[in-house]
Design a protein around this motif. Structure first.
Motif, mmCIF file in Angstrom:
data_model
loop_
_atom_site.group_PDB
_atom_site.id
_atom_site.type_symbol
_atom_site.label_atom_id
_atom_site.label_comp_id
_atom_site.label_asym_id
_atom_site.label_seq_id
_atom_site.Cartn_x
_atom_site.Cartn_y
_atom_site.Cartn_z
ATOM 1 N N ASN A 67 0.795 -1.162 -0.116
ATOM 2 C CA ASN A 67 0.059 0.152 0.000
ATOM 3 C C ASN A 67 0.797 1.198 0.169
ATOM 4 O O ASN A 67 1.540 1.505 1.135
ATOM 5 N N THR A 96 0.373 4.332 -0.290
ATOM 6 C CA THR A 96 -0.098 5.676 0.612
ATOM 7 C C THR A 96 0.463 5.121 2.025
ATOM 8 O O THR A 96 1.227 6.184 2.602
ATOM 9 N N GLU A 97 0.598 4.151 2.515
ATOM 10 C CA GLU A 97 1.090 3.732 3.653
ATOM 11 C C GLU A 97 2.599 3.881 3.743
ATOM 12 O O GLU A 97 3.236 4.219 4.678
#
Ligand code: NAG
Ligand code: NAG
Length: 548
Positions: free
Chosen positions: A180, A182-183
């Motif tokens: 992920n 964004t993470e």
């Protein structure tokens, strides 16, 4: 941008080396990147690289601490200089009368000589003010340069290639695991908070790099996260040369190129790499990994040409393709009978696969032995020089080779002999013990350990046995996967994997094809012992039955 990259080699590898009959590699581009382009760049590796070596990285990090302290001092000296320069300018300004500004320079020269105040101020400016500015500059530059030169020390100054190696590792992890982003850019890697974030500028660099390798869908994910970061950052935080308009333009470019390649592939009849045209749609396209994972994983695909790779990825993600029947044969037991050596301290055996047999032996080596191995390896750990047979010693780790004498203080060789009942001691019987250290992204593609056709070049005969020992617990990723067996082993500190590479008739046992999955976080240290045939002719029971 130079397209050298071990990810790339990895792609070449997955497309043509995993024992699967993929037609001409150039017809199987991965996300549009032609394999031949990758191939031609394989020899351009620098001999040493930071990204792959935890030791170099640790060394560089120590040096950077000093550089940082020097930079703080340097900044202060720059600020002092700015103050002095301003004072100088103000003093000069204040030494001119308004009348003077209108008179011509010839008259001004006479005027200076006529005024003791003006003369004194001017001489002072030269004798003190300007001199101070120069002195502070010299001191600051000298200290700063000295520190910077120290960095040149042991392993040279990191280069753009080192940055590429790192980005390569990041892209590989992104591709292999459902990362992920964004993470990730906020410092959470696969669920673990690392506390360090990336900026829009970093995201932009990685996006550009992915694009240069023609990994379009990976690049689009990075462009998207670049935009997201740009909107979060204050204007002062942003890198001045980056704007949202640029990112949007780059995205459009990437989509167009993706679609062009998609159309080309469709025409040439091998569209399986792509899911669809992307067009102008607002949605990110489904990544190739997801597409393949959704459609082509499962035991029936494991050994099928183009799908074998995605099953390798699936195994790295913890899938297991063993049937119920396979699984009923698996067991754990305490082994006392192999050798008197194990009467008191039995081996903790775990059968991972029955035929061919794959065993993980827990607590095979203890902390002390591990420390000895790491300590002995440390001074000689090196990235291997570029070679054609990338699969034998992939360049995504650093290696050391330890002779029996170098590790005399521990009983490892004897223990391996007791375990396997074959000759391991001496260089004739086995390769020196290989220590390998990986950092994140490090991996080894699918391969067999057997030398096969090259075996006749080796007077010791083929590698009949592999004993792979894990020297640390791996934080995330880094499984050892056995594709045809459909199973994987977790790197557990002190445990060892044991398998045989040859059938009893001497042929290569292709069922032992295996790989090391990319490391997501942490380090991975392994020690491997390969034992050869010729010294073991009589111990290694031969058979003409190809099935054994
Ligand atoms: C000095 O004078 C120059 C123009 O002659 C002006 O641009 C500058 O701002 C002045 N600086 C100071 C510190 O007074
Ligand atoms: C990624 O993580 C963020 C924050 O935890 C979450 O909001 C987002 O939905 C996740 N994205 C995907 C594709 O899972």
């Amino acid at each position: 941008m130079k397209m050298q990259s071990s990810f790339v080699i990895f792609v070449v590898f997955l497309l043509c080396c995993c024992n699967c009959n993929i037609p001409t590699p150039s017809k199987r581009p991965l996300e549009g990147a032609t394999v031949n382009k990758f191939k031609s760049t394989g020899s351009e590796y620098q001999s040493e690289a930071y990204a792959l070596s935890s030791i170099y990285l640790a060394d560089l990090s120590k040096r950077e601490e000093k550089v940082h302290a020097t930079a703080v001092q340097y900044l202060k000296s720059l600020e002092d200089r700015v103050k002095l320069v301003k004072a100088y300018i103000a003093d000069y300004n204040n030494s001119q009368t308004t009348v003077e500004k209108d008179i011509n320079s010839a008259i001004r020269e006479i005027d200076v000589g006529a005024s003791p105040i003006k003369s004194f101020k001017m001489i002072s400016r030269f004798a003190e003010d300007l001199r101070a500015i120069v002195r502070i500059r010299d001191d600051a530059e000298n200290t700063f340069m000295e520190r910077m030169m120290e960095i040149q020390g042991l392993h040279n100054w990191p280069t753009e290639d080192d940055a590429h190696d790192i980005m390569d590792g990041i892209l590989r992890i992104q591709f292999f695991y459902k990362l992920n982003l964004t993470e990730f850019v906020e410092g959470t890697i696969d669920g673990t908070q690392t506390g360090v974030k990336l900026t829009s500028r970093h995201c932009w660099s990685i996006a550009q790099f992915a694009l240069s390798l023609q990994f379009y869908t990976l690049a689009l994910e990075w462009f998207s996260v670049t935009k997201w970061k740009l909107r979060q950052e204050n204007v002062e935080e942003r890198w001045p040369e980056l704007s949202e308009e640029m990112v949007i333009a780059a995205e459009r470019f990437t989509r167009e190129h993706h679609d062009e390649h998609f159309d080309d592939q469709l025409k040439s009849g091998s569209p399986f790499i792509y899911t669809t045209r992307i067009g102008e749609g607002p949605e990110l396209p489904i990544t190739m990994r997801e597409h393949l994972m959704n459609n082509y994983i499962g035991r029936e695909f494991c050994t099928k040409n183009e799908f074998s790779f995605i099953n390798f990825v699936a195994l790295c993600n913890g899938h297991n393709f063993q049937t119920k029947e396979d699984k009923t044969k698996l067991r754990c037991w305490l082994e006392r009978d192999l050798h008197p050596y194990f009467k008191i301290n039995p081996l903790k055996m775990e059968l991972m696969h029955e035929t061919p047999s794959l065993v993980q032996i827990h607590d095979f080596i203890g902390e002390h032995w591990i420390q000895v191995l790491k300590r002995t390896a440390n001074p000689t750990l090196k990235r291997p020089p570029p070679r054609k047979d990338e699969e034998t010693t992939p360049r995504t780790a650093i290696y050391a080779w330890l002779s029996d004498e170098e590790i005399e203080e521990i009983d490892l060789i004897k223990k391996i002999e007791s375990l396997t009942s074959i000759n391991v001691a001496t260089q004739k019987a086995s390769d020196r013990l290989q220590i390998a250290a990986y950092t994140f992204g490090g991996h080894v593609g699918l391969h067999v350990d057997s030398l096969d056709k090259n075996a006749y070049l080796d007077e010791r005969g083929d590698r009949i046995l592999t004993l792979l020992m894990y020297l640390n617990d791996v934080q995330q990723g880094g499984l050892t996967v056995f594709q045809t067996m459909g199973t994987s082993a977790k790197p557990i500190k002190g445990s060892a994997l044991l398998w045989y590479n040859s059938l009893k008739n001497g042929a290569v046992d292709r069922r032992t094809v295996h790989a090391a999955c990319p490391l997501i976080l942490g380090q991975k240290w392994i020690a491997t012992k390969w034992t050869h045939l010729n010294e073991n002719m009589f111990k290694w029971r031969c058979s003409t039955d190809p099935e054994i």
